[in-house]
Design a protein around this motif. Structure first.
Motif, PDB file in Angstrom:
ATOM      1  N   TRP A  28      10.406 -57.994  92.897  1.00  0.00           N
ATOM      2  CA  TRP A  28      10.644 -57.016  91.843  1.00  0.00           C
ATOM      3  C   TRP A  28      11.943 -56.227  92.055  1.00  0.00           C
ATOM      4  O   TRP A  28      12.221 -55.296  91.324  1.00  0.00           O
ATOM      5  N   ARG A  29      12.680 -56.570  93.104  1.00  0.00           N
ATOM      6  CA  ARG A  29      13.966 -55.921  93.424  1.00  0.00           C
ATOM      7  C   ARG A  29      13.806 -54.419  93.599  1.00  0.00           C
ATOM      8  O   ARG A  29      14.486 -53.619  92.960  1.00  0.00           O
ATOM      9  N   LEU A  30      12.884 -54.033  94.497  1.00  0.00           N
ATOM     10  CA  LEU A  30      12.565 -52.621  94.740  1.00  0.00           C
ATOM     11  C   LEU A  30      12.925 -52.208  96.167  1.00  0.00           C
ATOM     12  O   LEU A  30      12.109 -51.648  96.891  1.00  0.00           O
ATOM     13  N   GLN A  31      14.127 -52.514  96.584  1.00  0.00           N
ATOM     14  CA  GLN A  31      14.649 -52.130  97.900  1.00  0.00           C
ATOM     15  C   GLN A  31      13.768 -52.619  99.051  1.00  0.00           C
ATOM     16  O   GLN A  31      13.286 -51.818  99.858  1.00  0.00           O
ATOM     17  N   PRO A  32      13.545 -53.919  99.161  1.00  0.00           N
ATOM     18  CA  PRO A  32      12.752 -54.429 100.287  1.00  0.00           C
ATOM     19  C   PRO A  32      13.433 -54.193 101.631  1.00  0.00           C
ATOM     20  O   PRO A  32      12.766 -54.072 102.653  1.00  0.00           O
ATOM     21  N   TRP A  37      13.397 -51.971 107.016  1.00  0.00           N
ATOM     22  CA  TRP A  37      14.018 -51.124 108.035  1.00  0.00           C
ATOM     23  C   TRP A  37      13.064 -50.026 108.497  1.00  0.00           C
ATOM     24  O   TRP A  37      12.984 -49.716 109.696  1.00  0.00           O
ATOM     25  N   ALA A  38      12.311 -49.459 107.558  1.00  0.00           N
ATOM     26  CA  ALA A  38      11.337 -48.418 107.905  1.00  0.00           C
ATOM     27  C   ALA A  38      10.245 -48.983 108.817  1.00  0.00           C
ATOM     28  O   ALA A  38       9.834 -48.337 109.797  1.00  0.00           O
ATOM     29  N   MET A  39       9.762 -50.183 108.514  1.00  0.00           N
ATOM     30  CA  MET A  39       8.739 -50.809 109.351  1.00  0.00           C
ATOM     31  C   MET A  39       9.271 -51.109 110.747  1.00  0.00           C
ATOM     32  O   MET A  39       8.579 -50.903 111.756  1.00  0.00           O
TER      33      MET A  39
END
Length: 232
Positions: A28-32, A37-39
């Motif tokens: 969905w192109r939602l900043q994966p 990076w957060a994970m």
């Protein structure tokens, strides 16, 4: 295969649904990339904090505990402004004061007057409680900041925007109050029960924690909105 490798392989199973969610975000192109990076940061930070906490617990130093709390306040204040990163430099000091005072007052009340720690800086109690306090203050301030500037952009008055922002910031905390005991058993209570503590004692401690979280979130969010209003 030794026990640690078995535990590691089981832990990796927990990342299967994580990969699924990141895949949906990519589709969905939602900043994966940001979520990945957060994970990764979460994984590294939690692996490292185990070693750090062992050192802190053994050192029993008030200066080290104070330094850790200051790092928590600084980091949480910076992260809280992720939702309005373009305002980060101008609002960081305000956020630092709000989270620092709102969280610290609540933390001091709980640790010194409710728990009555033998040594005021007992790291086994102070650091985990500080983590809960400042993390929830961070989340509430972050939500309030995003909603405040969104409402202002839509032409609403500052007072109306402020009130809407405060309500938005408190939504996660209030929802957790409604859900606790019915939908969820919070981490602290679950950990105590799993370690063999009586559910009644665990419930009492969890009540204390929920009051601490509600108060720190509310005071920090109020402080942020008050100082921003003075700035405007």
């Amino acid at each position: 295969m030794n026990l640690s490798m078995i535990e590691l392989s089981r832990l990796l199973i927990a990342f299967v649904p994580v990969v699924l969610v990141i895949g949906i975000m990519w589709h969905w192109r939602l900043q994966p990339g940001k979520a990945s990076w957060a994970m990764l940061r979460m994984l590294v930070q939690l692996l490292l904090i185990g070693y750090v906490l062992v050192f802190i617990f053994e050192a029993q130093s008030s200066l080290i505990v104070i330094a850790v709390i200051l790092v928590m306040i600084s980091a949480s204040s910076w992260i809280a402004l992720n939702t309005i990163s373009e305002q980060r430099k101008s609002l960081y000091f305000i956020t630092l004061i709000s989270v620092g005072i709102g969280g610290s007052l609540t933390l001091a009340l709980i640790t010194q007057l409710v728990l009555e720690l033998e040594t005021w800086f007992e790291p086994r109690y102070l650091i985990p409680l500080a983590g809960m306090t400042f993390a929830n203050a961070m989340t509430s301030v972050s939500l309030a900041a995003e909603r405040l500037y969104a409402e202002l952009k839509h032409g609403h008055s500052f007072i109306d925007s402020r009130n809407i922002a405060f309500q938005a910031g408190m939504i996660p905390v209030i929802n957790s109050l409604f859900a606790v005991g019915l939908v969820s058993l919070p981490g602290m209570m679950t950990g105590q029960i799993l370690s063999g503590v009586s559910p009644f004692i665990a419930a009492r401690y969890q009540i204390m924690v929920m009051c601490m979280i509600f108060a720190s979130a509310g005071l920090s969010t109020y402080g942020f909105l008050f100082l921003v209003q003075r700035k405007h």
